[in-house]
Design a protein around this motif. Structure first.
Motif, PDB file in Angstrom:
ATOM      1  N   TRP A 186      62.092  21.238  60.596  1.00 24.37           N
ATOM      2  CA  TRP A 186      62.145  20.134  59.639  1.00 24.37           C
ATOM      3  C   TRP A 186      63.523  19.492  59.527  1.00 24.37           C
ATOM      4  CZ3 TRP A 186      65.759  21.671  56.197  1.00 24.37           C
ATOM      5  CH2 TRP A 186      65.846  23.024  55.834  1.00 24.37           C
ATOM      6  N   PRO A 205      57.809  13.986  55.269  1.00 23.56           N
ATOM      7  CA  PRO A 205      57.095  15.071  55.956  1.00 23.56           C
ATOM      8  C   PRO A 205      56.695  16.160  54.963  1.00 23.56           C
ATOM      9  CG  PRO A 205      59.097  14.467  57.147  1.00 23.56           C
ATOM     10  CD  PRO A 205      59.160  13.766  55.826  1.00 23.56           C
ATOM     11  N   SER A 232      64.088  15.735  60.443  1.00 20.54           N
ATOM     12  CA  SER A 232      63.632  14.649  59.563  1.00 20.54           C
ATOM     13  C   SER A 232      64.506  14.455  58.339  1.00 20.54           C
ATOM     14  CB  SER A 232      62.196  14.931  59.097  1.00 20.54           C
ATOM     15  OG  SER A 232      62.175  15.983  58.138  1.00 20.54           O
ATOM     16  N   VAL A 276      56.926  27.230  59.830  1.00 17.37           N
ATOM     17  CA  VAL A 276      58.093  26.497  60.316  1.00 17.37           C
ATOM     18  C   VAL A 276      58.534  27.098  61.650  1.00 17.37           C
ATOM     19  CG1 VAL A 276      60.529  25.980  59.886  1.00 17.37           C
ATOM     20  CG2 VAL A 276      58.858  25.788  58.034  1.00 17.37           C
TER      21      VAL A 276
END
Length: 505
Positions: free
Chosen positions: A52, A29, A55, A37
């Motif tokens: 994030w 990613p 991931s 974010v």
């Protein structure tokens, strides 16, 4: 020669029409500015998780053993290797002066890792390393130590009032006195400064939640957020989180007594039923509050190995690796080299910690089949984020369920097999079928349509994700079961999805 090549391609799960090696770097990613974010909040929580985090696949490494020159400047090939593998997070063992997990304080820098120069120049070299990681879409987490400092640390002489007077012999150092407000403020300011000067993405908090407990970390995180930095903190031991830690490195507390002192090379998901463990939250709790129900937080890690391990956990076993960490509803963590079973170089001495084990990425070719299979499993996780990056607020509600199988050689003793499971979302499911028996053979797998959302008469396809072959098609009424050949010691991984949908590659 042609026959041998085809046999190798079949064994690694790479078809003859594709390259012989897998490169997952394009699937990482992209790293976005903090302003883009999103923080995701769970009910009752004051601090949100950066989006994030879902991931994250995390590898720990020691720069001195992973670098071509034992410095940050020699890390390029290792970073390229991690990106190729599909790893998007690195946890760096301590970079403070003093070496190893003994240290001279979090305000210092180990110039063995940076090369000579002023402190400012050395911190800038760490920043350059972080920038190189970010260019490859790999996030960086620095190890921060809270127990105290080594006996020879100048800080002990400069600030004697910051210490309890207790000397920790096994660590060769003096313990901090965390009741001292000045020490707390110094620690918080240096945590903030470390993130600002390096651009790192968060901290692994050594010994957490012990010693300084939660407050200094929580305050540092709050200040960083006010400055626009959306980072994560994760503790070493299973914790109560308390709006401080996003997850714990050692999430599992083994045994009925929850022995908090045992550092696990974790095999909990092999010796227990993985679905029952997730659903019950058993072995997931907090070392500082045994009354806290297990598994009630959003994120939990599955640590295969770390610097404290006396060897790699999976040792080239793809079931131990992918079934437990890559395809399960946990954040995967392991020490660099686990992904290809880095050879053990010390032939004449007892087993040593992974911390000081030399990492030889050139040795990957010796275990090429295993490494390529690991990458293929990671690729599956990356290609289906809607399934594998779904983390509910309560981990016990994870999208994992048992799958019924009939292995012909174990008809009378199915309890000896690891539990097959499905990871599912919407109208699709990935079925994970381990063969930990000593025999190759066909599994008869019942498709768990009850987990899927679909329209009557909709046609489904069952696809082997390791070969790309379509095994069966039909409606739910026509296609109830299918046969899958799985070799001994291997995993079968199949996708059940609408037949009209193209396969992701």
């Amino acid at each position: 020669m042609k026959f041998l090549l085809l046999a190798l391609l079949f064994a690694t799960g790479v078809s003859a029409a594709t390259p012989q090696t897998i490169d997952n770097s394009a699937l990482l990613p992209p790293i976005r500015p903090d302003s883009e974010v999103k923080l995701e909040y769970s009910p009752g929580k004051a601090i949100g998780h950066p989006d994030w985090l879902k991931s994250l696949i995390l590898v720990e490494l020691n720069v001195e053993t992973a670098s071509s020159n034992r410095k940050f400047s020699g890390m390029a090939k290792t970073l390229d290797h991690l990106a190729e593998t599909g790893v998007n997070g690195v946890w760096i063992t301590p970079l403070h002066a003093g070496g190893h997990y003994g240290n001279h304080g979090i305000h210092t820098i180990n110039k063995r890792l940076t090369g000579p120069g002023s402190d400012e120049e050395c911190w800038n070299r760490v920043r350059q390393f972080v920038d190189e990681c970010h260019k490859r879409n790999i996030r960086v987490f620095l190890d921060v130590i809270s127990w105290g400092v080594r006996e020879d640390a100048p800080l002990r002489r400069e600030k004697p009032e910051w210490f309890t007077g207790e000397f920790k012999k096994e660590w060769d150092g003096w313990l901090f006195d965390w009741s001292n407000p000045e020490l707390n403020e110094w620690f918080i300011r240096n945590l903030v400064q470390c993130i600002l000067r390096t651009g790192a993405d968060g901290f692994r908090c050594d010994c957490g939640p012990n010693f300084c407990k939660y407050e200094p970390y929580r305050e540092a995180r709050t200040r960083l957020l006010k400055l626009g930095r959306k980072v994560i903190f994760f503790s070493e031991h299973a914790s109560c989180r308390r709006d401080t830690f996003d997850f714990d490195q050692n999430a599992f507390i083994p045994g009925p007594a929850r022995n908090r002192t045992k550092m696990m090379d974790c095999d909990s998901l092999l010796v227990n039923n993985i679905v029952d463990l997730v659903r019950s939250g058993a072995q997931l709790g907090a070392v500082d509050d045994y009354s806290k129900p297990g598994g009630t937080e959003r994120f939990y890690a599955m640590m295969l190995s770390n610097h404290d391990s006396k060897g790699y956990s999976s040792q080239g076993d793809i079931i131990a690796f992918a079934y437990q960490a890559i395809l399960s509803p946990f954040l995967p963590i392991w020490f660099l080299g686990e992904e290809w079973n880095n050879p053990y170089p010390y032939r004449r001495v007892p087993r040593r910690w992974l911390y000081d084990r030399k990492i030889d990425t050139g040795a990957r070719r010796e275990n090429r089949e295993f490494f390529e299979t690991v990458k293929r499993m990671i690729r599956i996780r990356r290609l289906y984020p809607e399934i594998f990056e779904y983390f509910p607020d309560d981990h016990r509600k994870s999208n994992i369920a048992k799958v019924k199988v009939l292995p012909p050689w174990f008809r009378n003793r199915p309890e000896q097999l690891c539990q097959p499971y499905a990871r599912y979302r919407g109208d699709s499911a990935v079925l994970v079928i381990p063969n930990n028996s000593p025999i190759d053979g066909n599994y008869t797998v019942t498709i768990p349509y009850e987990l899927l959302k679909f329209s009557p008469g909709e046609r489904f396809a069952v696809t082997d994700l390791l070969t790309g072959n379509v095994l069966a098609t039909g409606t739910a009424e026509e296609l109830n079961k299918f046969d899958l050949f799985v070799r001994e010691g291997r995993l079968g991984v199949c996708l059940v999805a609408p037949a009209a949908r193209p396969l992701r590659r």
